[in-house]
Motif scaffolding. Structure first.
Motif, PDB file in Angstrom:
ATOM      1  N   GLU A 178       0.743  -1.182  -0.049  1.00 14.62           N
ATOM      2  CA  GLU A 178      -0.160  -0.131  -0.041  1.00 14.62           C
ATOM      3  C   GLU A 178       0.707   1.314   0.068  1.00 14.62           C
ATOM      4  OE1 GLU A 178      -3.354  -0.094   2.697  1.00 14.62           O
ATOM      5  OE2 GLU A 178      -3.428  -2.072   2.593  1.00 14.62           O
ATOM      6  N   GLU A 183       0.598   5.724  -0.742  1.00 12.52           N
ATOM      7  CA  GLU A 183      -0.181   7.014  -0.914  1.00 12.52           C
ATOM      8  C   GLU A 183       0.497   7.759  -1.886  1.00 12.52           C
ATOM      9  OE1 GLU A 183      -0.845   9.068   2.557  1.00 12.52           O
ATOM     10  OE2 GLU A 183      -2.399   7.532   3.431  1.00 12.52           O
ATOM     11  N   LEU A 197      -2.457  10.307  -9.040  1.00 11.64           N
ATOM     12  CA  LEU A 197      -2.854   8.892  -9.631  1.00 11.64           C
ATOM     13  C   LEU A 197      -2.717   8.630 -10.900  1.00 11.64           C
ATOM     14  CD1 LEU A 197      -6.014   8.108  -7.106  1.00 11.64           C
ATOM     15  CD2 LEU A 197      -3.370   7.748  -6.628  1.00 11.64           C
ATOM     16  N   THR A 226     -10.753   5.109  -8.883  1.00 10.15           N
ATOM     17  CA  THR A 226     -11.856   5.846  -8.683  1.00 10.15           C
ATOM     18  C   THR A 226     -11.037   7.259  -8.140  1.00 10.15           C
ATOM     19  OG1 THR A 226     -11.347   5.675  -5.945  1.00 10.15           O
ATOM     20  CG2 THR A 226     -12.924   4.143  -7.153  1.00 10.15           C
ATOM     21  N   ASP A 247     -10.084   8.648  -5.734  1.00 13.62           N
ATOM     22  CA  ASP A 247      -9.012   8.744  -4.731  1.00 13.62           C
ATOM     23  C   ASP A 247      -8.233   7.371  -4.366  1.00 13.62           C
ATOM     24  OD1 ASP A 247      -9.672  11.248  -3.834  1.00 13.62           O
ATOM     25  OD2 ASP A 247     -11.341  10.713  -2.993  1.00 13.62           O
ATOM     26  N   GLU A 248      -8.474   6.493  -5.314  1.00 10.86           N
ATOM     27  CA  GLU A 248      -7.747   4.947  -4.915  1.00 10.86           C
ATOM     28  C   GLU A 248      -7.619   4.365  -6.500  1.00 10.86           C
ATOM     29  OE1 GLU A 248      -8.678   1.446  -2.071  1.00 10.86           O
ATOM     30  OE2 GLU A 248     -10.070   2.845  -2.327  1.00 10.86           O
ATOM     31  N   HIS A 254      -5.949   0.515  -7.813  1.00 16.13           N
ATOM     32  CA  HIS A 254      -5.640  -0.706  -7.449  1.00 16.13           C
ATOM     33  C   HIS A 254      -4.971  -1.215  -9.050  1.00 16.13           C
ATOM     34  CE1 HIS A 254      -8.624  -1.612  -4.119  1.00 16.13           C
ATOM     35  NE2 HIS A 254      -8.050  -0.790  -4.031  1.00 16.13           N
ATOM     36  N   LEU A 264      -1.955  -0.948  -4.064  1.00 17.39           N
ATOM     37  CA  LEU A 264      -2.905  -0.341  -3.707  1.00 17.39           C
ATOM     38  C   LEU A 264      -2.394   0.925  -3.541  1.00 17.39           C
ATOM     39  CD1 LEU A 264      -4.358  -3.124  -3.122  1.00 17.39           C
ATOM     40  CD2 LEU A 264      -5.414  -2.264  -1.083  1.00 17.39           C
ATOM     41  N   ARG A 289      -3.526   5.035  -2.716  1.00 19.00           N
ATOM     42  CA  ARG A 289      -4.593   5.975  -2.201  1.00 19.00           C
ATOM     43  C   ARG A 289      -4.078   7.447  -2.469  1.00 19.00           C
ATOM     44  NH1 ARG A 289      -4.868   2.160   1.689  1.00 19.00           N
ATOM     45  NH2 ARG A 289      -6.654   0.578   1.431  1.00 19.00           N
ATOM     46  N   ARG A 290      -5.121   8.378  -2.863  1.00 19.25           N
ATOM     47  CA  ARG A 290      -4.473   9.774  -3.019  1.00 19.25           C
ATOM     48  C   ARG A 290      -4.151  10.356  -1.494  1.00 19.25           C
ATOM     49  NH1 ARG A 290      -5.442  12.811  -6.964  1.00 19.25           N
ATOM     50  NH2 ARG A 290      -7.208  11.521  -7.764  1.00 19.25           N
ATOM     51  N   ARG A 342     -12.412  -2.795   3.119  1.00 17.64           N
ATOM     52  CA  ARG A 342     -13.508  -2.338   2.443  1.00 17.64           C
ATOM     53  C   ARG A 342     -14.044  -3.256   1.544  1.00 17.64           C
ATOM     54  NH1 ARG A 342      -9.468   1.477   2.622  1.00 17.64           N
ATOM     55  NH2 ARG A 342      -8.590   0.728   0.600  1.00 17.64           N
TER      56      ARG A 342
END
Length: 377
Positions: A39, A41, A45, A63, A65-66, A68, A80, A82-83, A117
């Motif tokens: 994972e 950040e 993205l 998405t 903010d995410e 994969h 993974l 994430r923003r 999630r």
């Protein structure tokens, strides 16, 4: 359980001696089966996804903010993202054998099990290792279906000629990542972190390395695999090295074969990405490797043809040297060693000064001398 007692003919110069670290815990809490994913950040993205596709990933979720990224093999996504306000590695997730192991680990650590999630499914126990790194152990996650893979080329070798009346033309395309292989982490609490992973997650050491002239002080790097009993596992799923700071070093992703790796490297070069070091073949693990930097400076590796060990092999021991990082290939680069001038080397220099002032760090002046010797070896 019977074990081999030397690795002189397998993967290291010599085995351990009496009193040295055994490389495994007697009664671990659980035995994880593999890495599930890593994972991160990142603020951009779109740039991460663009690099990911050239590197050989496919997108399984996107998405606002995410993101994969996955390989071709069935299973979980490999990465993974994430923003976030800044680029950072947030931790590994290991796959437990079953839900009961997640519950057992949570009970042992005095923490709770949480649902992941819906996009991932399953459950997780989240904790911190002695370095302060967040570690997840998950089970019951959704399985992604397999994607089309690159077919390995048929090779004529010596007197074996399976390919006749046909030519060899590897496609000029990104190497398709098959799966996540391993992650390498640096820690200034090396011994405590090593023992934590062995005692809690049931990992076992394939190879130890030590600074030249300092073997009596104990190892400074360990290549650690999953204990699947008689089922072979990657030579290392996690590698840990002693250093002044606690940080991500690199992660590695399997591709089909050398041709896929090399042709994929040409695509990365043409797209303007930076090769850190490669192509070559490692000693510990034997992988054919090719290291790259993503747009945020994270080091990522294509690899193929790595060693697979069952649980009957005890650790090998060897001195750590820069020249001993590869059997063949170009000389190791300053970028790979973290010596290239820039913000990362400045940050590491500051971390050295900080570690030497502290009493809770394994990184001492003696260890610094050993590390400097490695860089010049």
């Amino acid at each position: 359980m019977s074990t081999h007692h030397t690795h002189s003919d397998l993967h290291s110069e010599q085995g351990g001696t009496a009193g040295e670290h055994p490389g495994r815990a007697r009664n671990p809490v659980v035995k994880v089966r593999d890495l599930a994913w890593l994972e991160f950040e990142k603020p951009d993205l779109a740039a991460a996804e663009k690099f990911g596709h050239v590197f050989g990933f496919s997108t399984s979720l996107r998405t606002a903010d995410e993101l994969h990224l996955r390989g071709t093999l069935a299973g979980s996504p490999a990465v993974l993202i994430r923003r976030g306000a800044r680029s950072r590695f947030t931790g590994p997730a290991f796959r437990a054998d079953c839900d009961a192991d997640v519950l057992r680990l949570a009970d042992h650590l005095g923490t709770r099990v949480s649902p992941l999630r819906e996009s991932l499914g399953g459950i997780t126990v989240d904790t911190l290792d002695p370095s302060g790194a967040r570690v997840r152990v998950v089970s019951g996650t959704h399985e992604l279906d397999a994607l089309p893979d690159q077919e390995p080329l048929v090779h004529n070798t010596g007197t074996e000629v399976p390919r006749t009346n046909s030519t060899q033309r590897p496609p000029a395309e990104p190497a398709r990542v098959q799966r996540l292989g391993h992650v390498v982490l640096q820690t200034n609490k090396y011994r405590a972190a090593l023992d934590w992973y062995l005692e809690n997650l049931g990992l076992i050491v394939s190879d130890f390395q030590y600074y030249e002239g300092q073997r009596e002080l104990g190892p400074t790097m360990s290549f650690i695999r999953c204990d699947r009993g008689s089922e072979p596992a990657d030579h290392h799923t996690l590698a840990m090295t002693l250093g002044p700071s606690n940080r991500y070093v690199h992660s590695a992703y399997q591709v089909t074969d050398l041709d896929a790796l090399a042709a994929g490297g040409e695509v990365l070069l043409e797209a303007g990405y930076h090769r850190s070091w490669g192509i070559g073949r490692h000693i510990q693990g034997s992988q054919i490797f090719d290291y790259w930097r993503d747009p945020d400076g994270f080091m990522v590796e294509h690899f193929t043809d790595g060693d697979m060990f069952d649980n009957t092999l005890e650790p090998g021991w060897a001195p750590m040297t820069a020249s001993g990082l590869a059997q063949w290939g170009p000389p190791v680069t300053k970028d790979f060693l973290g010596l290239r001038p820039g913000k990362d080397s400045i940050a590491e220099a500051r971390a050295i000064a900080s570690a030497l002032r502290r009493n809770d760090s394994d990184f001492t002046r003696t260890r610094l001398k050993g590390l400097l010797k490695v860089a010049s070896s």
